[in-house]
Design an enzyme around this catalytic site. Structure first.
Site, PDB file in Angstrom:
ATOM      1  N   HIS A  33       0.866  -1.147   0.105  1.00 52.56           N
ATOM      2  CA  HIS A  33       0.111  -0.138   0.188  1.00 52.56           C
ATOM      3  C   HIS A  33       0.841   1.326   0.151  1.00 52.56           C
ATOM      4  O   HIS A  33       0.338   2.229  -0.245  1.00 52.56           O
ATOM      5  CB  HIS A  33      -0.950   0.042   1.135  1.00 52.56           C
ATOM      6  CG  HIS A  33      -0.483   0.278   2.618  1.00 52.56           C
ATOM      7  ND1 HIS A  33      -0.116  -0.697   3.449  1.00 52.56           N
ATOM      8  CD2 HIS A  33      -0.001   1.487   3.122  1.00 52.56           C
ATOM      9  CE1 HIS A  33       0.257  -0.085   4.609  1.00 52.56           C
ATOM     10  NE2 HIS A  33       0.215   1.282   4.368  1.00 52.56           N
TER      11      HIS A  33
ATOM     12  N   ASP B 295       0.963  -7.673   2.284  1.00 50.63           N
ATOM     13  CA  ASP B 295       1.326  -6.150   2.048  1.00 50.63           C
ATOM     14  C   ASP B 295       2.638  -5.565   1.883  1.00 50.63           C
ATOM     15  O   ASP B 295       3.220  -5.262   2.923  1.00 50.63           O
ATOM     16  CB  ASP B 295       0.322  -5.175   3.013  1.00 50.63           C
ATOM     17  CG  ASP B 295       0.314  -4.048   2.840  1.00 50.63           C
ATOM     18  OD1 ASP B 295       0.833  -3.449   1.840  1.00 50.63           O
ATOM     19  OD2 ASP B 295      -0.695  -3.165   3.539  1.00 50.63           O
TER      20      ASP B 295
ATOM     21  N   SER C 227       4.061   2.215   8.414  1.00 50.97           N
ATOM     22  CA  SER C 227       3.817   1.391   7.317  1.00 50.97           C
ATOM     23  C   SER C 227       5.158   0.869   6.583  1.00 50.97           C
ATOM     24  O   SER C 227       5.835   1.779   6.442  1.00 50.97           O
ATOM     25  CB  SER C 227       2.910   1.824   6.349  1.00 50.97           C
ATOM     26  OG  SER C 227       1.502   1.422   6.636  1.00 50.97           O
TER      27      SER C 227
HETATM   28  N1  ARG Z   1      -4.514   0.627   7.420  1.00 55.34           N
HETATM   29  C1  ARG Z   1      -3.022   0.516   6.653  1.00 55.34           C
HETATM   30  C2  ARG Z   1      -2.340   1.951   7.066  1.00 55.34           C
HETATM   31  O1  ARG Z   1      -3.123   2.806   7.563  1.00 55.34           O
HETATM   32  C3  ARG Z   1      -3.258   0.071   5.290  1.00 55.34           C
HETATM   33  C4  ARG Z   1      -4.150   0.635   4.337  1.00 55.34           C
HETATM   34  C5  ARG Z   1      -4.016   0.331   3.002  1.00 55.34           C
HETATM   35  N2  ARG Z   1      -5.162  -0.697   2.600  1.00 55.34           N
HETATM   36  C6  ARG Z   1      -6.625  -0.287   2.408  1.00 55.34           C
HETATM   37  N3  ARG Z   1      -7.423  -1.280   2.035  1.00 55.34           N
HETATM   38  N4  ARG Z   1      -6.794   0.937   2.181  1.00 55.34           N
HETATM   39  O2  ARG Z   1      -1.876   2.406   5.813  1.00 55.34           O
HETATM   40  N1  GLU Z   2      -0.798   1.381   7.433  1.00 56.88           N
HETATM   41  C1  GLU Z   2      -0.418   2.726   8.429  1.00 56.88           C
HETATM   42  C2  GLU Z   2       0.668   3.364   7.563  1.00 56.88           C
HETATM   43  O1  GLU Z   2       0.360   3.892   6.422  1.00 56.88           O
HETATM   44  C3  GLU Z   2       0.112   1.865   9.534  1.00 56.88           C
HETATM   45  C4  GLU Z   2      -0.803   1.610  10.369  1.00 56.88           C
HETATM   46  C5  GLU Z   2      -1.061   2.146  11.509  1.00 56.88           C
HETATM   47  O2  GLU Z   2      -1.281   3.586  11.329  1.00 56.88           O
HETATM   48  O3  GLU Z   2      -0.394   1.665  12.481  1.00 56.88           O
HETATM   49  O4  GLU Z   2       1.455   3.812   7.965  1.00 56.88           O
END
Ligand code: ARG
Ligand code: GLU
Length: 711
Positions: free
Chosen positions: A83, A218, A645
């Protein structure tokens, strides 16, 4: 009896999570070394961060300024999350060669794909420069002190970046109670080497985002390139793979509950010191409105994406960005309510007040600060609300606003009578950017978004903060007008206008319904919001500085740490599950069979390509399994946030265990309040990453580059 109590306490606390709150600045690690060792770590603080010798920090890179990544080979191979590379992967995808859908593996260096504008940054050094930044400010008024601080900062930056190719940045920590200098080396040629298909890299999609149990692969693979001298260089065919100072060996060893884990990366922002009044406003006013704005846009984008693969390619990356914060916010307010966060904050604040009254100096400095913060929040929360929704409406909502914003620079230049050269340069830039913008722009989608968002914006904002165009007109009529006539909503009209732009253009554009609306919004922002916001954030920062200083001074026994601010940090904990609610237990890892369980053909979030099913059937694990099971993800008690991330999750020996990519639903509140029993970060297991590269992607040549540590 007393004896028994002691035993009970011992056993009980042994079972409790040892999750450790806080994101540590790597230069202060020595103070935590013994605690980390007690949890199993075999490294020294110097192995992790050493400004003068190779250390683990040299393998960690800020990826594109937003995510984290790590070097895993002597030839600059770089791992981060799928991502995090999503917009690059998206931009290399076409209907004919859809790498989002099918994945991609470069077979040779020549096949690796350059990415304009993408950078990777290594931290050369981090230095506490508080004394030198504050030098000579003691006797000055607030305004003069700020001026002196800026001058000191400029001087220090020049001093540190003299005679080298590094960039020096100085950032305030704890609202200016301290300052650190960050010396950075930024690489400008970062190429895409490989990515799994969405059915792996985004498996679970928005449904599983921020949720455990999780089965997302991921990750994506990039490579850092450098000039012939191994120094950063702009993209060139002649560049060669960067040879790093340190890269992370990869641990293929068995894992178990309780293993030491450490996350090393660039967490973006936490707000642990937010006072109760403000938190209450965020939970009950701000977030619900922001969520509602995004609900409506997402419904439109999701429906459009479901209908066409072409629209999916246009909107995949934008949708992910909007949906990610949207879902986090929902979890965050849910968790904060459940944890009675506002009440906990109030209790803390009462305690703070009591403590300040125990000593005359403290009383003078700290007694009033919470009350002052409360008053300030009350005074400005409507303004803050208006500002945040303005951001939602004009930056996250209808995209033609973005075009209006960039057009404004040209109109202003024409108005100001700038030279022909300057005007032409601006025009070239605007025409150059047009193709990229409109390629991923569907006016029907944007029109629908504009209509729902405008309706909400009208409802949420006070009349005096609304533009006339929204107040006095039938919304649908306005919308029809904008999408039929505005130069912003159509590429041909846009290019034609810019090409012909001259003296009369400012007059002409002021009849364009899209630009008129944007201009009114922009004017309101500058005339009715900006001064108040400056006053608010300035005053808040000054009070927060005192408030936080008081925490350090009056509660020296508490553990203090500086809020995340996009700088390199270390957090540690262990591999462990959690009990998020009564009667509910999360085990700490997931396996390949869970992917098959979730498999739901035709349902985009849980679809798989046939190859995955075949490999599952044949149980072709090639040694990446543990006792016949292929681990996919695991959780740990490491305090992380957005920006972490792609961060390496590192074991007791300094080897890579996996890539951090998310938090569980119950953890999303940790940006405001960390709950050691509930907050867990989610990591994709490095053995699954290697299995996907090696077995699924048949890109074993990449594995050859890595250093593997086996059982
Ligand atoms: N929650 C994770 C972060 O904050 C991954 C997000 C990517 N995935 C998605 N389905 N949007 O970045
Ligand atoms: N998916 C998140 C990011 O883009 C990390 C997850 C979080 O916020 O802990 O950094």
């Amino acid at each position: 009896m007393k004896y028994l109590g002691l035993v009970f306490l011992f056993v009980f606390s042994f079972n409790l999570s040892r999750a450790v709150e806080g994101m540590l600045i790597p230069t202060v690690l020595e103070a935590f070394e013994s605690d980390m060792k007690a949890m199993g770590m075999k490294l020294s603080a110097k192995d992790i961060f050493d400004a003068n010798n190779a250390s683990i920090k040299d393998a960690i890179m800020h990826f594109g300024g937003g995510c984290t990544s790590e070097l895993v080979s002597s030839k600059g191979l770089l791992l981060t999350n799928h991502h995090c590379g999503y917009s690059q992967i998206n931009s290399h995808s076409t209907l004919e060669n859809n790498i989002l859908k099918n994945g991609f593996w470069a077979k040779t260096l020549n096949e690796e794909l350059p990415n304009k504008g993408l950078s990777a940054t290594r931290m050369v050094n981090i230095v506490d420069v508080t004394d030198r930044v504050l030098e000579g400010t003691e006797e000055l008024s607030e305004v003069d002190a700020q001026r002196k601080i800026q001058a000191n900062i400029a001087r220090l930056k020049a001093e540190y970046s003299k005679d080298n190719h590094y960039d020096a940045e100085i950032k305030p920590f704890d609202f200016g109670n301290s300052y650190y200098l960050l010396l950075k080396e930024t690489f400008l040629d970062v190429r895409l080497v490989g990515t799994p298909p969405n059915t792996i890299g985004k498996f679970g999609g928005d449904t599983d985002n921020w949720v455990w149990p999780r089965h997302t692969g991921d990750f994506a693979v990039f490579r850092v390139y450098a000039g012939q001298d191994n120094l950063p260089a702009e993209y060139s065919e002649d560049n060669k793979p960067y040879s790093p100072i340190h890269f992370l060996p990869i641990s293929l060893k068995d894992k178990k509950d309780g293993d030491f884990t450490m996350v090393f990366g660039f967490p973006g922002r936490t707000e642990q010191h937010t006072i109760s009044t403000e938190l209450d406003y965020i939970i009950n006013d701000l977030r619900p409105a922001q969520i509602r704005m995004r609900d409506e846009s997402l419904a439109i984008i999701n429906a459009a994406m479901r209908q066409s693969e072409y629209t999916t390619l246009q909107y995949a990356s934008k949708q992910a960005r909007i949906a990610n914060a949207w879902k986090k916010w929902i979890g965050q307010i849910d968790g904060l309510k459940r944890a009675n966060a506002v009440q906990l904050k109030q209790e803390y604040e009462s305690n703070y007040l009591l403590q300040s009254e125990t000593n005359d100096d403290w009383k003078q400095t700290y007694e009033a600060v919470v009350d002052q913060l409360v008053l300030l929040t009350e005074k400005y929360k409507d303004l803050d609300f208006a500002y945040n929704l303005f951001i939602e409406y004009t930056y996250v909502g209808a995209e033609f606003m973005k075009q209006a914003r960039s057009l404004k620079s040209l109109i202003d230049a024409l108005d100001e009578g700038k030279s022909e050269d300057e005007i032409n340069e601006l025009k070239q830039k605007l025409i150059g950017g047009a193709e990229n913008f409109y390629k991923n722009y569907d006016p029907r989608v944007d029109k629908a978004i504009f209509e729902v968002q405008s309706e909400l914006y009208r409802r949420y904002l006070a009349t005096e903060l609304l533009p006339n165009a929204l107040l006095n007109q039938d919304l649908i009529k306005l919308s029809n007008n904008i999408f039929r006539k505005s130069i912003l909503t159509d590429e041909k009209r846009w290019v034609k206008f810019i090409e012909k732009a001259g003296k009369s253009s400012p007059k002409k554009i002021r009849r364009d319904p899209g630009f008129v609306l944007f201009n009114q919004l922009d004017k309101i922002f500058h005339e009715k919001l900006l001064d108040g916001l400056r006053a608010y954030y300035g005053a808040k920062n000054a009070l927060m500085k005192t408030y936080v200083k008081g925490k350090y001074e009056m509660f020296p026994e508490d553990k203090h740490w500086s809020d995340a601010n996009g700088t390199l940090r270390v957090t540690y904990g262990k591999l462990e599950g959690s009990i998020p609610r009564d009667g509910m237990k999360y085990t700490p890892y997931t396996t390949l069979s869970g992917i098959i369980e979730k498999y739901n053909p035709g349902q985009e979030d849980f679809d798989l390509l046939p190859r995955m099913l075949d490999l599952y059937e044949s149980k072709n694990y090639k040694g990446y399994d543990q006792d016949g099971e292929l681990w996919i993800c695991f959780t740990g008690s490491n305090h992380t946030t957005g920006g972490n991330s792609g961060s390496p999750v590192i074991n007791a020996e300094g080897h890579l265990m996996g890539l951090n990519f998310d938090r569980s639903w119950e953890s999303t509140m940790s940006d405001f309040l960390f709950d050691a029993d509930r907050c867990r970060n989610i990591t994709v297991d490095i053995r699954y990453v290697l299995w996907v590269i090696d077995v699924y992607g048949e890109a074993g040549h990449l594995i050859q580059e890595m250093k593997l540590i086996k059982n």
